[in-house]
Design a protein around this motif. Structure first.
Motif, PDB file in Angstrom:
ATOM      1  N   ILE A 190       0.839  -1.196   0.000  1.00 28.23           N
ATOM      2  CA  ILE A 190       0.000   0.000   0.000  1.00 28.23           C
ATOM      3  C   ILE A 190       0.875   1.247   0.000  1.00 28.23           C
ATOM      4  CG2 ILE A 190      -1.714   1.276   1.327  1.00 28.23           C
ATOM      5  CD1 ILE A 190      -1.557  -2.053   2.528  1.00 28.23           C
ATOM      6  N   LYS A 195       0.979   5.823  -0.524  1.00 28.31           N
ATOM      7  CA  LYS A 195       0.259   7.091  -0.460  1.00 28.31           C
ATOM      8  C   LYS A 195      -0.514   7.341  -1.756  1.00 28.31           C
ATOM      9  CE  LYS A 195       2.786  10.562   1.197  1.00 28.31           C
ATOM     10  NZ  LYS A 195       2.804  11.805   1.982  1.00 28.31           N
ATOM     11  N   GLN A 200      -8.885   9.182   5.341  1.00 28.81           N
ATOM     12  CA  GLN A 200      -8.718   7.789   4.934  1.00 28.81           C
ATOM     13  C   GLN A 200      -9.870   6.930   5.440  1.00 28.81           C
ATOM     14  OE1 GLN A 200      -6.363   5.938   3.049  1.00 28.81           O
ATOM     15  NE2 GLN A 200      -5.838   7.973   2.313  1.00 28.81           N
ATOM     16  N   SER A 244      -0.520   4.193   4.060  1.00 26.66           N
ATOM     17  CA  SER A 244      -1.196   5.050   3.089  1.00 26.66           C
ATOM     18  C   SER A 244      -1.035   6.530   3.396  1.00 26.66           C
ATOM     19  CB  SER A 244      -2.673   4.676   2.956  1.00 26.66           C
ATOM     20  OG  SER A 244      -3.349   4.931   4.163  1.00 26.66           O
TER      21      SER A 244
END
Lengths: 109, 109
Positions: free
Chosen positions: A2, A4, B28, B42
């Motif tokens: 995963i 950004k 998120q 992330s």
DNA sequence: ATACTTACTTACATAAAGTAACTAAATAAT
DNA sequence: ATTATTTAGTTACTTTATGTAAGTAAGTAT
């Protein structure tokens, strides 16, 4: 894996508001031009950090520093168009706060 | 003499967003429940601070920590109603960012 | 047995913010 | 004339927040 995936413009906007005091400074300036000492007192920020923030906001063209060549000199801080455009953001925060902060004191309906 | 005249609920709402990372975490989570490691990767936050923030957000009832008793155990973070109610705030920030961040790359009309 | 993953925590380093005192130019008070 | 006060900051120093890296415990994969 995963990684950004956040829009950099959005992130930079968030970085603005997530610096301490920035929101309050803009909120105060939405009510009209203010002087350094007025801001300092009304939001309870230290001169050191206020000075830092205002410079930052100037650099980002959110705040404008205006020098009035009176005696003694008067300096006022105002919002630019970009700064004024943050009003809906502050309003939505205020709206959320009314609905959700301190519910013990709020009777729903 | 000038003094603080800012609504304490508004101030507390601002204090939420002006802690670094909080906005991104909520953003998120608006996309659905996420696990610790997913959030970590992330948004590019350190585990140390993510753990701190999540505890904070839990205490404020913005985020809920759900333990799924599988093997191995799975932990998911979700937004509460209070947390989901922040969507318009994040949207207005996004909207502002689209209009005003990086204008050099944006042609107006 | 060794390596890897998840959801963290701990220890330590660096950066940001707070506090208090200081400055320079002007005004006001004694 | 001397001292105090205001404005718009700055400087030096302390405290707090954040980052970095390594560690942990329980389980999985090779």
């Amino acid at each position: 894996m995963i990684e950004k995936n956040i829009c950099p413009r959005f992130e930079s906007a968030l970085n603005l508001l997530n610096k301490r005091w920035t929101g309050l400074i803009i909120f105060q300036l939405l009510e009209g031009p203010q002087r350094f000492s007025t801001l300092e007192a009304s939001i309870g920020i230290s001169g050191r950090v206020l000075s830092e923030r205002l410079k930052d906001l100037e650099k980002q063209e959110i705040v404008k520093r205006k020098v009035y060549d009176e005696i003694p000199v008067r300096i006022e801080y105002t919002l630019t168009e970009k700064g004024k455009a943050l009003e809906p953001v502050l309003n939505s925060i205020q709206h959320w706060a009314e609905d959700w902060v301190e519910p013990p004191n709020k009777v729903i309906n």
